[in-house]
Write a protein that holds these residues in place. Structure first.
Motif, PDB file in Angstrom:
ATOM      1  N   MET A   1      14.445  -2.614   9.558  1.00 39.93           N
ATOM      2  CA  MET A   1      13.611  -3.711   8.647  1.00 39.93           C
ATOM      3  C   MET A   1      13.768  -3.166   7.310  1.00 39.93           C
ATOM      4  SD  MET A   1       9.570  -4.732   8.749  1.00 39.93           S
ATOM      5  CE  MET A   1       9.381  -4.728  10.689  1.00 39.93           C
ATOM      6  N   SER A   2      13.982  -4.142   6.493  1.00 39.28           N
ATOM      7  CA  SER A   2      14.061  -4.180   5.050  1.00 39.28           C
ATOM      8  C   SER A   2      12.958  -4.041   4.660  1.00 39.28           C
ATOM      9  CB  SER A   2      14.957  -5.454   4.597  1.00 39.28           C
ATOM     10  OG  SER A   2      14.824  -5.115   3.284  1.00 39.28           O
ATOM     11  N   GLU A   3      12.868  -3.211   3.527  1.00 42.58           N
ATOM     12  CA  GLU A   3      11.306  -3.148   2.847  1.00 42.58           C
ATOM     13  C   GLU A   3      11.266  -4.049   1.580  1.00 42.58           C
ATOM     14  OE1 GLU A   3      10.491   0.847   1.825  1.00 42.58           O
ATOM     15  OE2 GLU A   3      10.514   1.567   3.792  1.00 42.58           O
ATOM     16  N   THR A   4      12.132  -5.115   1.300  1.00 41.51           N
ATOM     17  CA  THR A   4      12.216  -5.652   0.290  1.00 41.51           C
ATOM     18  C   THR A   4      12.363  -7.322   0.474  1.00 41.51           C
ATOM     19  OG1 THR A   4      14.701  -5.427  -0.314  1.00 41.51           O
ATOM     20  CG2 THR A   4      13.167  -3.885  -1.255  1.00 41.51           C
ATOM     21  N   THR A   5      11.438  -8.045  -0.445  1.00 37.35           N
ATOM     22  CA  THR A   5      11.983  -9.295  -0.255  1.00 37.35           C
ATOM     23  C   THR A   5      12.716  -9.841  -1.333  1.00 37.35           C
ATOM     24  OG1 THR A   5      10.148  -9.738  -1.798  1.00 37.35           O
ATOM     25  CG2 THR A   5       9.471 -10.184   0.454  1.00 37.35           C
ATOM     26  N   THR A   6      13.152  -9.192  -2.147  1.00 41.84           N
ATOM     27  CA  THR A   6      14.165  -9.514  -3.422  1.00 41.84           C
ATOM     28  C   THR A   6      14.450  -7.918  -3.557  1.00 41.84           C
ATOM     29  OG1 THR A   6      12.990  -9.175  -5.280  1.00 41.84           O
ATOM     30  CG2 THR A   6      12.885 -10.947  -4.323  1.00 41.84           C
ATOM     31  N   PRO A   7      15.722  -7.654  -4.129  1.00 39.43           N
ATOM     32  CA  PRO A   7      16.131  -6.378  -4.464  1.00 39.43           C
ATOM     33  C   PRO A   7      14.976  -5.383  -5.179  1.00 39.43           C
ATOM     34  CG  PRO A   7      17.798  -7.793  -5.126  1.00 39.43           C
ATOM     35  CD  PRO A   7      16.323  -8.531  -4.636  1.00 39.43           C
ATOM     36  N   ASP A   8      14.253  -5.986  -5.824  1.00 37.95           N
ATOM     37  CA  ASP A   8      13.070  -5.249  -6.693  1.00 37.95           C
ATOM     38  C   ASP A   8      11.690  -5.413  -6.278  1.00 37.95           C
ATOM     39  OD1 ASP A   8      15.202  -4.365  -8.405  1.00 37.95           O
ATOM     40  OD2 ASP A   8      15.008  -6.508  -9.647  1.00 37.95           O
ATOM     41  N   HIS A   9      11.454  -6.007  -5.126  1.00 32.59           N
ATOM     42  CA  HIS A   9      10.010  -5.904  -4.723  1.00 32.59           C
ATOM     43  C   HIS A   9       9.804  -5.554  -3.409  1.00 32.59           C
ATOM     44  CE1 HIS A   9       8.631  -8.341  -8.245  1.00 32.59           C
ATOM     45  NE2 HIS A   9       9.943  -8.652  -8.291  1.00 32.59           N
ATOM     46  N   LEU A  10       8.850  -4.698  -3.379  1.00 30.34           N
ATOM     47  CA  LEU A  10       8.316  -4.234  -1.911  1.00 30.34           C
ATOM     48  C   LEU A  10       7.870  -5.266  -1.152  1.00 30.34           C
ATOM     49  CD1 LEU A  10       7.328  -0.484  -2.842  1.00 30.34           C
ATOM     50  CD2 LEU A  10       9.558  -1.150  -1.790  1.00 30.34           C
ATOM     51  N   THR A  11       7.672  -5.090   0.166  1.00 31.99           N
ATOM     52  CA  THR A  11       7.096  -6.155   1.043  1.00 31.99           C
ATOM     53  C   THR A  11       6.098  -4.940   1.739  1.00 31.99           C
ATOM     54  OG1 THR A  11       8.285  -5.739   2.906  1.00 31.99           O
ATOM     55  CG2 THR A  11       8.543  -7.635   1.499  1.00 31.99           C
ATOM     56  N   LYS A  12       6.243  -3.787   1.716  1.00 31.86           N
ATOM     57  CA  LYS A  12       5.298  -2.685   2.237  1.00 31.86           C
ATOM     58  C   LYS A  12       4.469  -2.131   1.479  1.00 31.86           C
ATOM     59  CE  LYS A  12       8.202  -1.996   6.847  1.00 31.86           C
ATOM     60  NZ  LYS A  12       8.943  -0.895   7.478  1.00 31.86           N
ATOM     61  N   LEU A  13       3.226  -2.651   1.241  1.00 36.18           N
ATOM     62  CA  LEU A  13       2.340  -1.901   0.243  1.00 36.18           C
ATOM     63  C   LEU A  13       2.328  -0.502   0.249  1.00 36.18           C
ATOM     64  CD1 LEU A  13      -0.019  -4.846  -0.302  1.00 36.18           C
ATOM     65  CD2 LEU A  13       1.795  -4.033  -1.710  1.00 36.18           C
ATOM     66  N   PRO A  14       2.006   0.142   1.712  1.00 34.50           N
ATOM     67  CA  PRO A  14       1.691   1.376   1.734  1.00 34.50           C
ATOM     68  C   PRO A  14       3.007   2.337   1.086  1.00 34.50           C
ATOM     69  CG  PRO A  14       1.109   0.453   3.591  1.00 34.50           C
ATOM     70  CD  PRO A  14       1.999  -0.458   2.603  1.00 34.50           C
ATOM     71  N   ALA A  15       4.260   1.611   1.051  1.00 31.61           N
ATOM     72  CA  ALA A  15       5.453   2.345   0.532  1.00 31.61           C
ATOM     73  C   ALA A  15       5.408   2.597  -0.801  1.00 31.61           C
ATOM     74  CB  ALA A  15       6.657   1.715   1.051  1.00 31.61           C
ATOM     75  N   TRP A  16       4.624   2.035  -1.640  1.00 28.35           N
ATOM     76  CA  TRP A  16       4.280   2.177  -2.974  1.00 28.35           C
ATOM     77  C   TRP A  16       3.923   3.500  -3.394  1.00 28.35           C
ATOM     78  CZ3 TRP A  16       0.731   3.215  -6.468  1.00 28.35           C
ATOM     79  CH2 TRP A  16       0.844   3.000  -7.923  1.00 28.35           C
ATOM     80  N   SER A  17       4.236   4.336  -4.506  1.00 26.37           N
ATOM     81  CA  SER A  17       3.801   5.381  -4.994  1.00 26.37           C
ATOM     82  C   SER A  17       3.963   5.420  -6.496  1.00 26.37           C
ATOM     83  CB  SER A  17       4.252   6.924  -4.501  1.00 26.37           C
ATOM     84  OG  SER A  17       5.889   6.745  -4.895  1.00 26.37           O
ATOM     85  N   GLU A  18       3.128   6.124  -7.291  1.00 25.76           N
ATOM     86  CA  GLU A  18       3.164   6.048  -8.644  1.00 25.76           C
ATOM     87  C   GLU A  18       4.459   6.652  -9.042  1.00 25.76           C
ATOM     88  OE1 GLU A  18       1.017   8.549 -12.258  1.00 25.76           O
ATOM     89  OE2 GLU A  18      -0.376   8.161 -10.797  1.00 25.76           O
ATOM     90  N   SER A  19       5.006   7.769  -8.392  1.00 27.68           N
ATOM     91  CA  SER A  19       6.384   8.203  -8.746  1.00 27.68           C
ATOM     92  C   SER A  19       7.345   7.174  -8.613  1.00 27.68           C
ATOM     93  CB  SER A  19       6.576   9.415  -7.924  1.00 27.68           C
ATOM     94  OG  SER A  19       6.684   9.155  -6.570  1.00 27.68           O
TER      95      SER A  19
END
Length: 102
Positions: A1-19
């Motif tokens: 399953m892809s984690e992006t709706t566009t090449p630059d935007h995540l759809t899985k919020l927990p995948a985000w990190s400050e780094s």
């Protein structure tokens, strides 16, 4: 399953990190300063509360509720996240693009 709706935007919020945000910011020559991170974290808080990425006006209103009033201005956001603050904030926050942004 892809984690992006566009090449630059995540759809899985927990995948985000400050780094991850720092890495993305470095690609745009926009270092992730404390001021920028403050807005990004507020955008994530907004998304958590309302279920959508904030466009400019809702983001400013939310900032007015949570930060000092001098920061709750479009000029402040334009200085931090040119040329499209709501879109840049969403991108760095790992959120879907705001619906009002093209």
């Amino acid at each position: 399953m892809s984690e992006t709706t566009t090449p630059d935007h995540l759809t899985k919020l927990p995948a985000w990190s400050e780094s991850q945000a720092r890495q993305e910011a470095s690609k745009t020559e926009m270092p992730l300063t404390d001021a920028r991170l403050e807005v990004i974290l507020l955008a994530r808080q907004f998304y958590s509360a309302y279920g959508f990425s904030p466009s400019m006006r809702p983001l400013i209103k939310f900032m007015a509720e949570h930060l000092e009033i001098s920061k709750a201005r479009s000029i402040y956001l334009m200085q931090l996240f040119p040329p499209s603050p709501a879109k840049q904030v969403a991108k760095l926050a790992g959120l879907p693009p705001p619906k009002s942004c093209l």
